[in-house]
Scaffold this active site. Structure first.
Site, PDB file in Angstrom:
ATOM      1  N   ALA A   1      40.518  71.801  23.677  1.00  0.00           N
ATOM      2  CA  ALA A   1      41.166  72.368  22.486  1.00  0.00           C
ATOM      3  C   ALA A   1      40.448  72.071  21.185  1.00  0.00           C
ATOM      4  O   ALA A   1      40.990  72.314  20.117  1.00  0.00           O
ATOM      5  CB  ALA A   1      42.615  71.854  22.403  1.00  0.00           C
TER       6      ALA A   1
ATOM      7  N   ILE B   1      38.425  79.271  22.070  1.00  0.00           N
ATOM      8  CA  ILE B   1      39.751  79.764  22.409  1.00  0.00           C
ATOM      9  C   ILE B   1      40.726  78.626  22.668  1.00  0.00           C
ATOM     10  O   ILE B   1      41.937  78.800  22.503  1.00  0.00           O
ATOM     11  CB  ILE B   1      39.715  80.731  23.607  1.00  0.00           C
ATOM     12  CG1 ILE B   1      39.212  80.048  24.872  1.00  0.00           C
ATOM     13  CG2 ILE B   1      38.873  81.947  23.285  1.00  0.00           C
ATOM     14  CD1 ILE B   1      39.261  80.938  26.101  1.00  0.00           C
ATOM     15  N   GLY B   2      40.227  77.462  23.048  1.00  0.00           N
ATOM     16  CA  GLY B   2      41.111  76.315  23.234  1.00  0.00           C
ATOM     17  C   GLY B   2      41.736  75.879  21.930  1.00  0.00           C
ATOM     18  O   GLY B   2      42.942  75.590  21.859  1.00  0.00           O
TER      19      GLY B   2
ATOM     20  N   THR C   1      33.557  69.922  36.452  1.00  0.00           N
ATOM     21  CA  THR C   1      34.251  70.110  35.173  1.00  0.00           C
ATOM     22  C   THR C   1      35.268  71.231  35.236  1.00  0.00           C
ATOM     23  O   THR C   1      36.424  71.074  34.834  1.00  0.00           O
ATOM     24  CB  THR C   1      33.231  70.408  34.064  1.00  0.00           C
ATOM     25  OG1 THR C   1      32.268  69.355  34.002  1.00  0.00           O
ATOM     26  CG2 THR C   1      33.922  70.552  32.713  1.00  0.00           C
TER      27      THR C   1
ATOM     28  N   TYR D   1      20.761  76.008  44.197  1.00  0.00           N
ATOM     29  CA  TYR D   1      21.546  76.107  42.965  1.00  0.00           C
ATOM     30  C   TYR D   1      21.138  77.297  42.107  1.00  0.00           C
ATOM     31  O   TYR D   1      19.961  77.541  41.853  1.00  0.00           O
ATOM     32  CB  TYR D   1      21.388  74.834  42.136  1.00  0.00           C
ATOM     33  CG  TYR D   1      22.198  74.819  40.862  1.00  0.00           C
ATOM     34  CD1 TYR D   1      23.569  74.601  40.894  1.00  0.00           C
ATOM     35  CD2 TYR D   1      21.591  75.022  39.610  1.00  0.00           C
ATOM     36  CE1 TYR D   1      24.323  74.576  39.728  1.00  0.00           C
ATOM     37  CE2 TYR D   1      22.334  74.997  38.449  1.00  0.00           C
ATOM     38  CZ  TYR D   1      23.699  74.771  38.503  1.00  0.00           C
ATOM     39  OH  TYR D   1      24.441  74.755  37.344  1.00  0.00           O
TER      40      TYR D   1
END
Length: 316
Positions: A40, A44-45, A139, A195
């Site tokens: 936040a 957008i958080g 994450t 990856y």
């Protein structure tokens, strides 16, 4: 603005690509509700936290950088001096940090009505977290899976005692469509030799949807008054593509014509978290504040169950 004209057509909800967080929550009171919003401190958080606080919710900003979070909190309080906004440290790439955050939150004795799993990283170079898990998966999925797991009892107690529907919102992405063919490479999560930065991002975002869907299934089975949904917030101008210079340059220049601003980017999150139209809706995927269809892998409940079991092993 050209993009508002092109994408302003309203869906069944009455909202569209160009709707803002303020618009989708207009006239809605969140007084008496407590919400946790991860990531936040920016983008957008930050806009999600601001909107919920302005609607009366007690917002707990779960952020990696406390000073950055405090700066956002101060801006919210300058706009609405009576708002209830707290800042707490949370590094989702570290299970120890997630456990510490959850413990501190629970010790405060606060209720929890809304959990918004928003924070994330995108298309970063290969790296392992402190727990030895590929960083995007750690994450974007594992950290949020563990956080949700640790806070579920509090949410269940809150919904039971308040008789108010709890809502869990996983911020995913249309990038989930670019995961690998099998959806989740369980046996190669940490394999650097295979990856792909964008593929790993897509895999983690697919995991966000599958996580929400399995939560929804379990809540229905247990007759729990909590919903779980996922969403694509839309593409906005952020620093998430800073590791890809050419793409980032296009993103920040030409993208200004068709990308959302933070207020538009936070709209779908705030819609799913607060709007009465979403009451009782669970296990769904949203885009532009309307129901949307994810890809077939995202609807695979056997894959969702396998991911759940895999994630439980990772956190225990």
């Amino acid at each position: 603005m050209m993009s508002s004209w092109l994408f302003g057509r309203r869906g069944a909800s009455g909202f569209s690509w160009s709707s803002t967080a303020d618009q989708v929550t207009e006239g809605i009171s969140a007084a008496g509700l407590t919400a946790v919003v991860t990531g936040a401190s920016s983008g957008i958080g930050a806009e999600t936290a601001r909107t919920l606080a302005l609607r009366g919710a007690h917002v707990v900003m779960a952020v990696r950088s406390v000073p950055a979070g405090e700066a956002v909190r101060d801006r919210v309080l300058a706009e609405a001096p009576g708002a209830k906004v707290d800042v707490m440290e949370l590094d989702l790439s570290s299970t120890a940090s997630v456990r510490a955050f959850a413990s501190q939150f629970i010790d405060r004795g606060l209720p929890l009505h809304i959990l918004i799993n928003n924070a994330g990283v995108m298309a970063i170079p290969f790296a392992l977290s402190k727990d030895g898990i590929e960083m995007q998966f750690a994450t974007n999925h594992v950290g949020h899976f563990l956080l949700t797991h640790l806070l579920l009892d509090t949410m269940k107690k809150t919904s039971r005692e308040s008789n108010v529907e709890g809502r869990i919102v996983n911020v995913s992405s249309e990038g989930h469509r670019f995961s690998c063919r099998e959806g989740i490479r369980f046996d190669k999560i940490n394999d650097e030799s295979v990856y792909s930065s964008f593929g790993a991002y897509g895999q983690s975002k697919l995991a966000n949807i599958l996580h929400a869907n399995e939560l929804a299934r379990r809540f229905k089975e247990e007759d729990v008054n909590i919903t779980a949904n996922s969403l694509h917030p839309g593409s906005i101008i952020t620093n998430l593509l800073r590791y890809h210079s050419i793409v980032d340059a296009l993103h920040r220049t030409i993208g200004k014509l068709v990308l959302k601003n933070a207020q538009q980017g936070a709209a779908t999150t705030c819609y799913v978290a607060l709007n009465p139209q979403v009451k009782g809706v669970s296990g769904k995927y949203f885009c532009d504040s309307n129901l949307y269809e994810p890809n077939e892998k995202a609807k695979d409940m056997a894959l969702a169950k396998k991911l759940w079991d895999f994630s439980i092993e990772l956190i225990t």
